[in-house]
Write an enzyme that holds these catalytic residues in place. Structure first.
Site, short mmCIF file in Angstrom:
data_model
loop_
_atom_site.label_atom_id
_atom_site.label_comp_id
_atom_site.label_asym_id
_atom_site.label_seq_id
_atom_site.Cartn_x
_atom_site.Cartn_y
_atom_site.Cartn_z
N ASP A 59 2.19 -193.63 -23.92
CA ASP A 59 2.40 -195.07 -24.10
C ASP A 59 1.23 -195.84 -23.48
OD1 ASP A 59 3.74 -197.29 -24.95
OD2 ASP A 59 5.48 -197.06 -23.66
N ASN A 101 3.45 -200.41 -19.37
CA ASN A 101 4.76 -200.09 -18.80
C ASN A 101 4.74 -200.45 -17.32
OD1 ASN A 101 4.05 -198.02 -20.98
ND2 ASN A 101 6.25 -197.84 -20.82
N HIS A 142 13.21 -198.20 -20.12
CA HIS A 142 11.77 -198.16 -20.42
C HIS A 142 11.26 -199.61 -20.41
CE1 HIS A 142 8.41 -196.36 -22.99
NE2 HIS A 142 8.28 -197.64 -23.29
N CYS A 184 2.11 -201.32 -26.72
CA CYS A 184 2.27 -200.72 -28.05
C CYS A 184 1.29 -201.38 -29.01
CB CYS A 184 3.71 -200.91 -28.54
SG CYS A 184 3.95 -200.32 -30.22
P1 HMG Z 1 2.61 -193.88 -43.56
O1 HMG Z 1 1.22 -194.38 -43.81
O2 HMG Z 1 3.75 -194.65 -44.12
O3 HMG Z 1 2.79 -192.32 -43.89
O4 HMG Z 1 2.78 -193.79 -41.97
P2 HMG Z 1 2.53 -191.45 -45.15
O5 HMG Z 1 3.62 -190.41 -45.16
O6 HMG Z 1 2.34 -192.31 -46.37
O7 HMG Z 1 1.16 -190.73 -44.79
C1 HMG Z 1 -0.05 -191.43 -44.73
C2 HMG Z 1 -1.11 -190.50 -44.14
O8 HMG Z 1 -0.77 -190.16 -42.79
C3 HMG Z 1 -1.26 -189.19 -44.89
O9 HMG Z 1 -2.63 -188.78 -44.74
C4 HMG Z 1 -0.40 -188.26 -44.08
O10 HMG Z 1 -0.77 -186.89 -44.19
C5 HMG Z 1 -0.64 -188.73 -42.67
P3 HMG Z 1 -3.70 -189.04 -45.92
O11 HMG Z 1 -3.14 -188.34 -47.11
O12 HMG Z 1 -3.77 -190.53 -46.11
O13 HMG Z 1 -4.96 -188.45 -45.36
N1 HMG Z 1 0.48 -188.46 -41.77
C6 HMG Z 1 0.34 -187.94 -40.54
N2 HMG Z 1 -0.75 -187.53 -39.86
C7 HMG Z 1 -0.53 -187.02 -38.62
N3 HMG Z 1 0.70 -186.93 -38.07
C8 HMG Z 1 1.79 -187.34 -38.73
C9 HMG Z 1 1.64 -187.86 -40.03
N4 HMG Z 1 2.50 -188.33 -40.94
C10 HMG Z 1 1.78 -188.71 -42.01
N5 HMG Z 1 2.99 -187.22 -38.17
C11 HMG Z 1 3.74 -192.87 -39.96
C12 HMG Z 1 4.00 -193.36 -41.37
C13 HMG Z 1 5.08 -192.75 -39.26
C14 HMG Z 1 3.03 -191.54 -40.02
C15 HMG Z 1 2.84 -193.93 -39.23
O14 HMG Z 1 3.42 -195.18 -39.38
C16 HMG Z 1 2.65 -193.63 -37.78
O15 HMG Z 1 2.01 -192.65 -37.41
N6 HMG Z 1 3.21 -194.50 -36.90
C17 HMG Z 1 3.18 -194.28 -35.47
C18 HMG Z 1 3.01 -195.58 -34.76
C19 HMG Z 1 2.99 -195.33 -33.28
O16 HMG Z 1 2.69 -194.26 -32.79
N7 HMG Z 1 3.33 -196.41 -32.50
C20 HMG Z 1 3.34 -196.35 -31.08
C21 HMG Z 1 4.45 -195.53 -30.52
S1 HMG Z 1 6.02 -196.34 -30.47
C22 HMG Z 1 6.02 -197.21 -28.96
O17 HMG Z 1 5.00 -197.30 -28.32
C23 HMG Z 1 7.30 -197.76 -28.43
C24 HMG Z 1 7.87 -196.94 -27.28
O18 HMG Z 1 6.96 -196.81 -26.21
C25 HMG Z 1 9.17 -197.57 -26.76
C26 HMG Z 1 9.03 -199.07 -26.46
O19 HMG Z 1 8.21 -199.46 -25.61
O20 HMG Z 1 9.78 -199.82 -27.10
C27 HMG Z 1 8.23 -195.51 -27.75
MG MG Z 2 6.68 -198.34 -24.68
#
Ligand code: HMG
Ligand code: MG
Length: 306
Positions: free
Chosen positions: A16, A254, A212, A245
């Site tokens: 994070d 955090n 969190h 984020c």
């Molecule tokens: P998308 O663009 O809708 O996915 O993203 P897709 O299925 O259409 O795939 C697009 C491309 O991504 C493809 O590659 C896939 O292979 C690849 P391309 O053909 O274009 O070369 N792909 C991946 N690559 C690596 N790992 C994967 C993966 N999946 C697809 N797992 C997706 C959907 C969910 C992947 C995207 O939106 C994403 O990665 N989001 C993550 C965002 C994130 O990490 N945010 C921060 C964390 S959350 C947070 O911080 C909150 C928290 O701390 C709690 C709080 O504070 O509230 C937890």
């Molecule tokens: Mg967070």
């Protein structure tokens, strides 16, 4: 009944924290950070995210980090590592070098869910089905995050009742621990009280809820004290108060791990963590990210050096 004084800290700085840094750290530096944190006594660490590097470039190479951490010969026995997993593809990558826990994530705000993961809340749960199947088959424990519980950068006030419903749903799905996210650091102790009151009324297992808190508006420690009063004993924090984020504009880091450990020690609670070591790590990671960090104890020193 004797009050439980043991508090579990889940260090989320390497995930994070670093996911929101302008400077992208090498996987070698990120592995060194995890090792330093583990040696300082943090035995629950979220080290990375199997998310798309197009979405969060800072988390590139998480699979390489897992491989390296699994080969660490001096790895403390109690260390339990987790990483974020958004979909089946991510879980397959996770399983190539498995860690102890996979972290699912969703939100109480539809708009935030779309911005963060390009899907609705309902779809985020559909994506979890194959992850959970694979986790069960491979004996991987599951943690789950609910974001925007106390407010959303796009929708404003969010529903606490919805957050309680989602928490309950996660427990029914076999998730071991649910982490309640104040994603943009807007919560007050009053909201925390209202949320935990609803959880207690619903008889949710309070010992499997982690809080969190992001510390954007300086309310995180007050929210911790309120949570402690409700029996919560698990908190997510980040070394130096790193992070935020990337899909939540305005979110600061955090709650800093060293600020929480200091408070807990001064209140008579017990943790597994060495505060003096944390302050050293604060200064080390500050040099790496190349800007002053958002932590009080890291900047001022712990006063009582333990
Ligand atoms: P998308 O663009 O809708 O996915 O993203 P897709 O299925 O259409 O795939 C697009 C491309 O991504 C493809 O590659 C896939 O292979 C690849 P391309 O053909 O274009 O070369 N792909 C991946 N690559 C690596 N790992 C994967 C993966 N999946 C697809 N797992 C997706 C959907 C969910 C992947 C995207 O939106 C994403 O990665 N989001 C993550 C965002 C994130 O990490 N945010 C921060 C964390 S959350 C947070 O911080 C909150 C928290 O701390 C709690 C709080 O504070 O509230 C937890
Ligand atoms: Mg967070």
């Amino acid at each position: 009944m004797m009050k439980n004084l043991n508090v579990k800290i889940i260090e989320v700085g390497p995930r994070d924290g670093l996911q929101n840094e302008k400077k992208i750290l090498s996987t070698a530096d990120r592995v060194t950070l995890v090792k330093k944190l583990a040696v300082a006594g943090l035995n629950q660490i979220e080290f990375g995210a199997y998310v798309s590097p197009k979405w969060v470039p800072q988390m590139y190479g998480t699979e390489r980090m897992a491989k390296s951490l699994n080969k660490w010969t001096a790895r403390p026995k109690k260390l339990s590592l987790s990483a974020l997993v958004p979909n089946e593809y991510g879980m397959q990558e996770f399983l190539k070098n498995p860690s102890e826990k996979a972290s699912l994530f969703t939100a109480t705000s539809e708009k935030f869910s779309f911005k963060n993961t390009n899907c609705s809340i309902k779809e985020s749960f559909e994506r979890m089905i194959p992850i959970i199947k694979l986790a069960t088959k491979n004996k991987i424990k599951l943690r789950a995050y609910i974001s925007t519980v106390f407010g959303c950068p796009f929708e404003g006030q969010t529903s606490l009742a919805r957050a309680v419903k989602l928490t309950d749903k996660f427990f029914k799905m076999g998730v071991h621990e649910v982490s309640i996210g104040d994603t943009i650091g807007v919560a007050s102790p009053k909201q925390v009280r209202n949320f935990l009151d609803l959880c207690e009324k619903k008889r949710l297992p309070m010992n499997r809820i982690a809080m969190h808190f992001h510390d954007t508006r300086g309310t995180a420690l007050a929210n911790v004290v309120e949570s402690l009063n409700w029996g919560i004993r698990s908190f997510d924090t980040s070394i130096g108060g790193l992070g935020g984020c990337p899909y939540a504009p305005g979110a600061l880091g955090n709650l800093a791990t060293e600020d929480l450990v200091y408070l807990l020690k001064r209140m008579g609670y017990k943790t597994s963590v060495n505060l003096k070591s944390l302050v050293r790590i604060h200064h080390w990671i500050q040099k790496k990210v190349a800007h002053p960090l958002n932590s009080h104890v890291g900047a001022s020193g712990p006063w009582i050096l333990t």
